[in-house]
Design a protein around this motif. Structure first.
Motif, PDB file in Angstrom:
ATOM      1  N   LEU A  30      -1.064  16.317   1.697  1.00  0.00           N
ATOM      2  CA  LEU A  30      -2.159  16.282   0.952  1.00  0.00           C
ATOM      3  C   LEU A  30      -1.558  14.370   0.303  1.00  0.00           C
ATOM      4  CD1 LEU A  30      -4.608  15.523   0.478  1.00  0.00           C
ATOM      5  CD2 LEU A  30      -4.754  17.279  -1.747  1.00  0.00           C
ATOM      6  N   LEU A  31      -2.034  13.623   0.397  1.00  0.00           N
ATOM      7  CA  LEU A  31      -1.245  12.437  -0.503  1.00  0.00           C
ATOM      8  C   LEU A  31      -2.787  12.280  -2.182  1.00  0.00           C
ATOM      9  CD1 LEU A  31       0.171   9.899   2.068  1.00  0.00           C
ATOM     10  CD2 LEU A  31       0.872  11.777   0.564  1.00  0.00           C
ATOM     11  N   VAL A  32      -2.831  11.662  -2.711  1.00  0.00           N
ATOM     12  CA  VAL A  32      -3.681  11.691  -3.531  1.00  0.00           C
ATOM     13  C   VAL A  32      -2.865  10.277  -4.393  1.00  0.00           C
ATOM     14  CG1 VAL A  32      -4.145  12.317  -6.309  1.00  0.00           C
ATOM     15  CG2 VAL A  32      -3.840  14.298  -4.661  1.00  0.00           C
ATOM     16  N   SER A  33      -3.890   9.322  -4.132  1.00  0.00           N
ATOM     17  CA  SER A  33      -3.628   8.057  -4.775  1.00  0.00           C
ATOM     18  C   SER A  33      -4.385   8.411  -6.624  1.00  0.00           C
ATOM     19  CB  SER A  33      -5.170   7.109  -4.957  1.00  0.00           C
ATOM     20  OG  SER A  33      -4.168   6.320  -4.101  1.00  0.00           O
ATOM     21  N   ALA A  34      -3.623   8.350  -7.410  1.00  0.00           N
ATOM     22  CA  ALA A  34      -4.007   9.256  -8.658  1.00  0.00           C
ATOM     23  C   ALA A  34      -4.414   7.763  -9.915  1.00  0.00           C
ATOM     24  CB  ALA A  34      -3.050  10.331  -9.372  1.00  0.00           C
ATOM     25  N   GLY A  35      -5.533   7.085  -9.785  1.00  0.00           N
ATOM     26  CA  GLY A  35      -5.562   6.719 -10.963  1.00  0.00           C
ATOM     27  C   GLY A  35      -6.528   8.015 -12.275  1.00  0.00           C
ATOM     28  N   PHE A  36      -6.877   6.872 -13.294  1.00  0.00           N
ATOM     29  CA  PHE A  36      -7.491   7.873 -14.117  1.00  0.00           C
ATOM     30  C   PHE A  36      -8.200   6.943 -15.592  1.00  0.00           C
ATOM     31  CE2 PHE A  36      -3.089  10.058 -13.646  1.00  0.00           C
ATOM     32  CZ  PHE A  36      -3.621  11.121 -13.119  1.00  0.00           C
ATOM     33  N   ASP A  37      -8.901   5.972 -14.573  1.00  0.00           N
ATOM     34  CA  ASP A  37      -9.496   5.074 -15.170  1.00  0.00           C
ATOM     35  C   ASP A  37     -11.027   5.129 -15.461  1.00  0.00           C
ATOM     36  OD1 ASP A  37      -9.130   4.487 -12.904  1.00  0.00           O
ATOM     37  OD2 ASP A  37      -8.778   2.610 -12.359  1.00  0.00           O
ATOM     38  N   ALA A  38     -11.095   6.845 -13.912  1.00  0.00           N
ATOM     39  CA  ALA A  38     -12.397   6.849 -14.520  1.00  0.00           C
ATOM     40  C   ALA A  38     -12.527   7.759 -15.849  1.00  0.00           C
ATOM     41  CB  ALA A  38     -12.410   8.034 -13.194  1.00  0.00           C
ATOM     42  N   HIS A  39     -11.407   7.723 -17.124  1.00  0.00           N
ATOM     43  CA  HIS A  39     -11.964   8.257 -18.092  1.00  0.00           C
ATOM     44  C   HIS A  39     -12.583   7.695 -19.475  1.00  0.00           C
ATOM     45  CE1 HIS A  39     -10.536   9.964 -21.984  1.00  0.00           C
ATOM     46  NE2 HIS A  39     -10.165  11.029 -21.377  1.00  0.00           N
ATOM     47  N   GLY A  74       1.123  -1.522   0.701  1.00  0.00           N
ATOM     48  CA  GLY A  74      -0.240  -0.188   0.220  1.00  0.00           C
ATOM     49  C   GLY A  74       1.135   1.321   0.002  1.00  0.00           C
ATOM     50  N   ASN A  75       1.520   1.826  -1.466  1.00  0.00           N
ATOM     51  CA  ASN A  75       2.663   3.015  -1.428  1.00  0.00           C
ATOM     52  C   ASN A  75       1.756   3.621  -0.272  1.00  0.00           C
ATOM     53  OD1 ASN A  75       3.751   0.720  -2.941  1.00  0.00           O
ATOM     54  ND2 ASN A  75       3.015   1.683  -4.349  1.00  0.00           N
ATOM     55  N   VAL A  76       0.780   4.790  -0.472  1.00  0.00           N
ATOM     56  CA  VAL A  76       0.095   5.902  -0.555  1.00  0.00           C
ATOM     57  C   VAL A  76       0.088   5.967   1.205  1.00  0.00           C
ATOM     58  CG1 VAL A  76      -1.751   7.302  -0.347  1.00  0.00           C
ATOM     59  CG2 VAL A  76      -0.918   6.275  -2.459  1.00  0.00           C
ATOM     60  N   ALA A  77      -0.946   4.436   1.452  1.00  0.00           N
ATOM     61  CA  ALA A  77      -1.120   4.137   3.058  1.00  0.00           C
ATOM     62  C   ALA A  77       0.752   4.740   3.511  1.00  0.00           C
ATOM     63  CB  ALA A  77      -1.162   3.171   3.439  1.00  0.00           C
ATOM     64  N   ILE A  78       1.077   3.784   3.549  1.00  0.00           N
ATOM     65  CA  ILE A  78       2.910   3.775   3.586  1.00  0.00           C
ATOM     66  C   ILE A  78       3.311   5.340   3.807  1.00  0.00           C
ATOM     67  CG2 ILE A  78       5.216   3.152   3.503  1.00  0.00           C
ATOM     68  CD1 ILE A  78       3.932  -0.061   2.410  1.00  0.00           C
ATOM     69  N   ALA A  79       3.247   5.897   2.905  1.00  0.00           N
ATOM     70  CA  ALA A  79       3.925   7.286   2.972  1.00  0.00           C
ATOM     71  C   ALA A  79       2.842   8.328   3.594  1.00  0.00           C
ATOM     72  CB  ALA A  79       2.976   7.463   1.298  1.00  0.00           C
ATOM     73  N   ALA A  80       1.638   8.194   4.290  1.00  0.00           N
ATOM     74  CA  ALA A  80       0.693   8.367   4.967  1.00  0.00           C
ATOM     75  C   ALA A  80       1.542   8.247   6.374  1.00  0.00           C
ATOM     76  CB  ALA A  80      -0.639   8.365   5.114  1.00  0.00           C
ATOM     77  N   LYS A  81       1.585   7.374   7.062  1.00  0.00           N
ATOM     78  CA  LYS A  81       2.350   6.582   7.866  1.00  0.00           C
ATOM     79  C   LYS A  81       4.215   7.071   8.375  1.00  0.00           C
ATOM     80  CE  LYS A  81      -1.508   3.612   9.986  1.00  0.00           C
ATOM     81  NZ  LYS A  81      -1.229   4.470  11.496  1.00  0.00           N
ATOM     82  N   HIS A  82       4.416   7.310   7.287  1.00  0.00           N
ATOM     83  CA  HIS A  82       6.053   7.801   7.794  1.00  0.00           C
ATOM     84  C   HIS A  82       5.354   9.149   7.448  1.00  0.00           C
ATOM     85  CE1 HIS A  82       9.881   8.353   6.492  1.00  0.00           C
ATOM     86  NE2 HIS A  82       9.959   9.324   5.490  1.00  0.00           N
ATOM     87  N   ALA A  83       4.468  10.045   6.969  1.00  0.00           N
ATOM     88  CA  ALA A  83       4.430  10.922   7.067  1.00  0.00           C
ATOM     89  C   ALA A  83       4.394  11.789   9.123  1.00  0.00           C
ATOM     90  CB  ALA A  83       3.441  11.777   6.709  1.00  0.00           C
ATOM     91  N   LEU A  84       3.212  10.694   9.463  1.00  0.00           N
ATOM     92  CA  LEU A  84       2.530  10.933  10.746  1.00  0.00           C
ATOM     93  C   LEU A  84       3.761  10.422  11.928  1.00  0.00           C
ATOM     94  CD1 LEU A  84      -0.690   9.320   9.942  1.00  0.00           C
ATOM     95  CD2 LEU A  84      -0.262  11.644  10.742  1.00  0.00           C
ATOM     96  N   GLU A  85       4.888   9.398  11.618  1.00  0.00           N
ATOM     97  CA  GLU A  85       5.691   8.347  12.082  1.00  0.00           C
ATOM     98  C   GLU A  85       6.908   9.292  11.932  1.00  0.00           C
ATOM     99  OE1 GLU A  85       4.098   6.907  14.797  1.00  0.00           O
ATOM    100  OE2 GLU A  85       2.369   6.029  13.912  1.00  0.00           O
ATOM    101  N   HIS A  86       7.009   9.798  11.088  1.00  0.00           N
ATOM    102  CA  HIS A  86       8.924   9.863  10.572  1.00  0.00           C
ATOM    103  C   HIS A  86       8.840  11.692  10.945  1.00  0.00           C
ATOM    104  CE1 HIS A  86      12.915  10.168  10.088  1.00  0.00           C
ATOM    105  NE2 HIS A  86      12.112  10.586   8.910  1.00  0.00           N
ATOM    106  N   HIS A  87       7.874  12.071  10.029  1.00  0.00           N
ATOM    107  CA  HIS A  87       7.890  13.695  10.627  1.00  0.00           C
ATOM    108  C   HIS A  87       7.152  13.901  11.453  1.00  0.00           C
ATOM    109  CE1 HIS A  87      10.139  14.391   6.401  1.00  0.00           C
ATOM    110  NE2 HIS A  87       9.298  13.147   6.287  1.00  0.00           N
TER     111      HIS A  87
END
Length: 310
Positions: free
Chosen positions: A236-245, A135-148
């Protein structure tokens, strides 16, 4: 300030079977569309397994690592495959997202786009699924919370499929707000409005098949933007999927490229109002190559323009 692009050639070595929608050509199309743009180009580092362990148990990491074949491709489930090089590619996705957070929070860049694959927003706590390993974005979110040491991080997921994995990984942490707009009903079948998290920190906005840009803009203005303003995230983190096109073969929403551009502008407004403009976007879905390339290019163009305006 500038915008960072994080990617790595290893992400092209994750090979899926012929005919699989999540294929090498997706990243080739995205990177071709971003050629020549004014971006700080950074090689995504290998993610640290300690970062992954913030959301996934050690047994899950070991299972993914051990599943990588010496040759050919092997399925982890009906949709999710591994080939030689897939584990390194997945670590680049983690490392790209985490490094992007470090760069944005460290003031090196205003915002960032991580163009890596495999994607991540369907990977649950101890389960690979939907093309996703970690879970890349979730991992990034936890990094921002825990590390930063941030107190509030928001994730907005506009992929056409519900970000069930990100929700699973973050819904028990009231410091994280997860918002997903997605076609419903549609695989994976989750994302009902009744799913609200441990502290009302999950907002699901289901969209009927055929929903167009006018309707998603109305939903953004009525539900998503007010919730973000109320939460006042520090990042703000964004999961940018473009499959709603409208051109995408895996779903049935009718967004145009300019709808993704409008959404990106709104999210940048939120970032400027609450996060000093700090935004990290990570590539998720998008399976029509031309639509994916065009929409990603517009998304990144806006990140560049907004970053340079600061």
């Amino acid at each position: 300030m500038t915008t960072a692009l994080l990617t790595h050639p290893d992400c092209l070595k994750h090979v899926t079977p012929d005919g699989h929608p999540e294929r090498v050509a997706r990243l080739d199309a995205v990177l071709s569309a971003l050629e020549g743009k004014d971006l700080l180009r950074i090689e995504a580092p290998l993610g640290d397994e300690a970062h992954i362990e913030r959301v996934h148990p050690r047994a899950h990491i070991d299972h993914v690592k051990a599943s990588e074949p010496d040759a050919g491709q092997v399925p982890l489930d009906a949709d999710t495959w591994m080939s030689p090089g897939s584990y390194a590619a997945a670590l680049r996705g983690v490392g790209g997202a985490v490094r992007a957070v470090d760069m944005v929070l460290g003031g090196e860049v205003q915002n960032a786009f991580s163009a890596c694959r495999p994607p991540g927003h369907h990977a649950e706590t101890a389960k690979t699924m939907g093309f996703c390993l970690f879970g890349n974005v979730a991992i990034a979110a936890k990094h921002a919370l825990e590390h930063h040491g941030l107190s509030r991080v928001a994730v907005v997921d506009f992929d056409v499929h519900h970000g069930n994995g990100t929700q699973d990984l973050l819904e028990s942490d009231p410091r994280a707000l997860f918002i997903s707009s997605h076609q419903y009903p549609l695989w994976p079948g989750t994302g009902h409005p009744s799913e609200t998290g441990v502290d009302n920190n999950v907002l699901n906005v289901p969209l009927a098949p055929g929903t167009d840009g006018r309707q998603i803009r109305a939903e953004m203005e009525a539900k998503i933007l007010p919730r973000l303003a109320e939460f006042a995230p520090e990042l703000l983190l964004v999961s940018a999927g473009f499959d709603a096109h409208r051109a995408d073969p895996l779903a049935g929403l009718n967004w145009e490229t300019e709808d993704f551009a409008w959404i990106t502008e709104q999210l940048c407004d939120v970032a400027e109002a609450h996060c000093d403009g700090r935004l990290v976007s990570c590539l998720e879905g998008g399976y029509d190559l031309a639509a994916l390339a065009e929409a990603t290019a517009r998304h990144v163009d806006i990140l560049i323009a907004r970053g340079q305006a600061v």
